[in-house]
Design a protein around this motif. Structure first.
Motif, mmCIF file in Angstrom:
data_model
loop_
_atom_site.group_PDB
_atom_site.id
_atom_site.type_symbol
_atom_site.label_atom_id
_atom_site.label_comp_id
_atom_site.label_asym_id
_atom_site.label_seq_id
_atom_site.Cartn_x
_atom_site.Cartn_y
_atom_site.Cartn_z
ATOM 1 N N GLU A 152 0.989 -0.825 0.516
ATOM 2 C CA GLU A 152 0.167 0.300 -0.256
ATOM 3 C C GLU A 152 1.099 1.405 -0.151
ATOM 4 O O GLU A 152 0.874 2.011 -0.165
ATOM 5 N N GLU A 153 1.924 1.007 0.765
ATOM 6 C CA GLU A 153 2.960 2.593 0.962
ATOM 7 C C GLU A 153 3.598 2.408 -0.724
ATOM 8 O O GLU A 153 3.815 3.483 -1.266
ATOM 9 N N GLN A 156 1.815 3.923 -2.532
ATOM 10 C CA GLN A 156 1.029 5.698 -2.683
ATOM 11 C C GLN A 156 2.533 6.561 -2.905
ATOM 12 O O GLN A 156 2.133 7.947 -3.406
ATOM 13 N N TYR A 159 2.467 7.033 -6.233
ATOM 14 C CA TYR A 159 1.502 7.844 -6.966
ATOM 15 C C TYR A 159 1.419 9.424 -6.246
ATOM 16 O O TYR A 159 1.256 10.043 -7.445
ATOM 17 N N ARG A 160 2.621 9.249 -5.075
ATOM 18 C CA ARG A 160 3.127 10.473 -5.156
ATOM 19 C C ARG A 160 3.987 11.279 -5.899
ATOM 20 O O ARG A 160 4.722 12.678 -6.686
ATOM 21 N N ASP A 222 -2.167 1.932 -11.161
ATOM 22 C CA ASP A 222 -3.039 2.352 -9.559
ATOM 23 C C ASP A 222 -4.094 1.436 -9.147
ATOM 24 O O ASP A 222 -3.723 0.633 -8.537
ATOM 25 N N GLU A 226 -4.244 -2.144 -7.332
ATOM 26 C CA GLU A 226 -4.959 -1.928 -6.160
ATOM 27 C C GLU A 226 -6.234 -2.778 -6.209
ATOM 28 O O GLU A 226 -6.499 -3.985 -5.621
#
Length: 431
Positions: A152-153, A156, A159-160, A222, A226
Motif C-alpha cells: 500500500e505504501e 501511495q 502515486y506521489r 494504480d 488495487e
C-alpha cells in the motif's frame, strides 16, 4: 547427490590423512557435508542412515557454529526422532531448533513450526498441534499485514512520484508556453500573427490531450495494483479463516471425536501450507517487481541442475510421477542462482500441494543459439491446476520476472495440442 557428497568426503579424508593438522581447517566443511547427507536421508525417511550421519556430524558440531548450521543440526535430530516416533526427544529438539532462529528468518521459522505441528498431530497431541499451528499462522498473519502495508505504501509512493512528475511537466510546459507566447507576440507584431495564434492553440490542445492520456495511464496502473491487492487479500483470508476457526475448535471443544480431530488437523495443515506458500510467493513477487531481490550467483552445471530437479519431482511423497528429462548435452556451465533456479524448475515440474493425482511431464534441454540455452516443458502441472488459478498466475509472474533479471525469458504456448512452457537462459556471463 550422495555420490557427489561421498567424493567430496573422500577428498577431504585423504587430505587429513596426509596432513592431520588440517582437520581443524576442514571441520566446518565436513559438518556441512554430513548435514547434507542428513537432509537427503531425512527426505526419504531412511532412519538408519540418518542416524549414522547424525552421529558423524556430532563429532564436528560445536555450539558456536553459524546459526544456519545450528538450525540444520538440531532440525535433523528432530526429524530423526520424528521418524522413529521418539516423541520425548523429538519435541525438545524442535524447541532447540526454534530457539536458534533468534528472531531471524521468520518464514523458515514458520515452516519449522508447521512441521512441529505435524509431529504433534502424528503423536496424537492435537491441542499442542493446534496451538503450534496457531502460533505459525499468527506470525504469518503479521507478516502478511506488513506485506500488504508495504504494498500500500508502495502504491501511495508511486502515486506521489507520478503526481510530482506530472506537476513538474505542467510547470515546464507552462514556462515554455509563456516563452512561446512572448515570441508569438513579437511575431504577431511583425507579421500579423493570425496563423501563429492558431498554431499555438493547436499545440496547447495537443499538450493537454497528451497530459490527460498520461494521467489516465497512471490511474490505470494504480487501479491494477488495487485490484491485485484486493484479489490477494481474498486468497489469503480464506485459508487463514479456516486455520483460525478450526484451531479454536480444537482448543476449546472437548466433544470432538478422534476422526473429527484428525480431519480438522488435516484441514489446518493443508491451509497452513497453502497460506505459507502464498506469502512466500507474494514476498518474492514484491521483491522482484521492486528490484530488491538479492541473488547468490555462482557457476554451476545446468545439466546437473535439471537432473536434480527431476529427482526432486520424482521424490514427491504419495504421488505417482513420471518425469522424462531429454538432452544431448553432457555439461554446460552457466552463471546462476542455483536455489532460485531450482525453485523455478520445481514449480513447473512438481504437482501443486494438495493434489495427489498421477501425472507425467517431459522437459528437454538444448541450445537455442550459440550463447543461449532453452528448456521446453510439456504438460506442466502448473498449466493444468485450474483450482488455484490465482496462485498459478503469481508463480508464472515470479518465474518470468526472475528470468528477465538474468536476461532470459519465460513463455507459455501451445503446439500440436500440447501445452508448453519455454524457458531461455543465457550462457554468457552478465553484468
Amino acid at each position: 547427490m550422495i555420490a557427489e557428497l561421498e567424493a567430496q568426503r573422500r577428498i577431504i579424508d585423504d587430505i587429513i590423512k596426509e596432513q592431520p593438522a588440517m582437520l581443524d581447517s576442514y571441520r566446518s566443511k565436513i559438518l556441512e557435508i554430513e548435514l547434507m547427507y542428513c537432509k537427503i536421508y531425512l527426505a526419504v525417511e531412511d532412519a538408519p542412515n540418518l542416524k549414522k550421519h547424525l552421529d558423524e556430524a556430532a563429532k564436528f558440531y560445536t555450539d558456536d557454529s553459524f546459526s544456519s548450521t545450528v538450525i540444520a543440526y538440531n532440525f535433523s535430530w528432530a526429524g530423526y526422532y520424528y521418524i522413529t516416533k521418539d516423541w520425548d526427544k523429538c519435541f525438545p529438539q524442535f524447541e532447540l531448533t526454534l530457539s536458534a532462529f533468534k528472531g531471524t528468518q521468520p518464514m523458515y521459522e514458520m515452516d519449522i513450526r508447521r512441521i512441529m505441528g505435524d509431529a504433534y498431530a502424528d503423536a496424537g497431541r492435537y491441542k499442542e498441534a493446534a496451538e503450534t499451528y496457531r502460533v505459525a499462522v499468527l506470525k504469518c498473519d503479521s507478516i502478511n499485514k506488513a506485506t500488504l502495508r508495504m504494498n500500500e505504501e508502495t502504491v501511495q509512493a508511486n502515486y506521489r512520484i507520478q503526481k510530482a512528475l506530472l506537476e513538474k511537466e505542467i510547470g515546464a510546459k507552462r514556462f515554455w508556453q509563456i516563452a512561446v507566447g512572448g515570441v508569438s507576440l513579437f511575431v504577431i507584431l511583425l507579421v500579423g500573427g493570425v496563423l501563429r495564434v492558431s498554431r499555438i492553440y493547436r499545440e496547447l490542445a495537443k499538450s493537454e490531450r497528451e497530459m490527460r492520456e498520461s494521467y489516465a495511464v497512471v490511474q490505470a496502473a494504480d487501479k491494477m495494483k488495487e485490484v491485485f491487492l484486493h484479489n490477494i487479500t481474498n486468497e489469503i483470508s480464506v485459508p487463514l479463516h479456516s486455520v483460525v476457526t478450526l484451531s479454536d475448535s480444537l482448543c476449546q471443544r472437548n466433544d470432538l471425536t478422534m476422526e473429527e480431530q484428525q480431519e480438522y488437523s488435516a484441514v489446518i495443515r493443508r491451509n497452513a501450507e497453502k497460506l505459507i506458500d502464498l506469502i512466500f510467493n507474494i514476498l518474492d513477487l514484491s521483491r522482484l517487481e521492486s528490484g530488491m531481490m538479492k541473488f547468490n550467483v555462482q557457476e554451476y552445471d545446468m545439466v546437473q541442475l535439471c537432473t536434480d530437479a527431476r529427482m526432486q519431482a520424482e521424490l514427491q511423497e504419495g504421488i505417482s510421477v513420471q518425469v522424462d528429462f531429454l538432452t544431448d548435452l553432457h555439461t554446460q556451465l552457466v552463471q546462476v542462482d542455483t536455489v532460485r533456479f531450482m525453485k523455478l524448475l520445481s514449480s513447473v515440474l512438481m504437482s501443486p500441494k494438495g493434489r495427489r493425482e498421477p501425472y507425467a511431464v517431459q522437459y528437454m534441454l538444448d541450445y537455442k543459439s550459440i550463447d543461449e540455452l532453452r528448456i521446453v516443458v510439456t504438460n506442466s502441472p502448473l498449466l493444468m491446476d485450474v483450482e488455484n488459478e490465482r496462485e498459478c498466475e503469481i508463480q508464472h509472474a515470479i518465474n518470468r520476472l526472475y528470468l528477465e533479471a538474468f536476461q532470459g525469458s519465460y513463455q507459455l504456448c501451445e503446439e500440436d495440442g500440447k501445452q508448453l512452457i519455454i524457458i531461455t537462459y543465457p550462457i554468457k556471463s552478465f553484468s
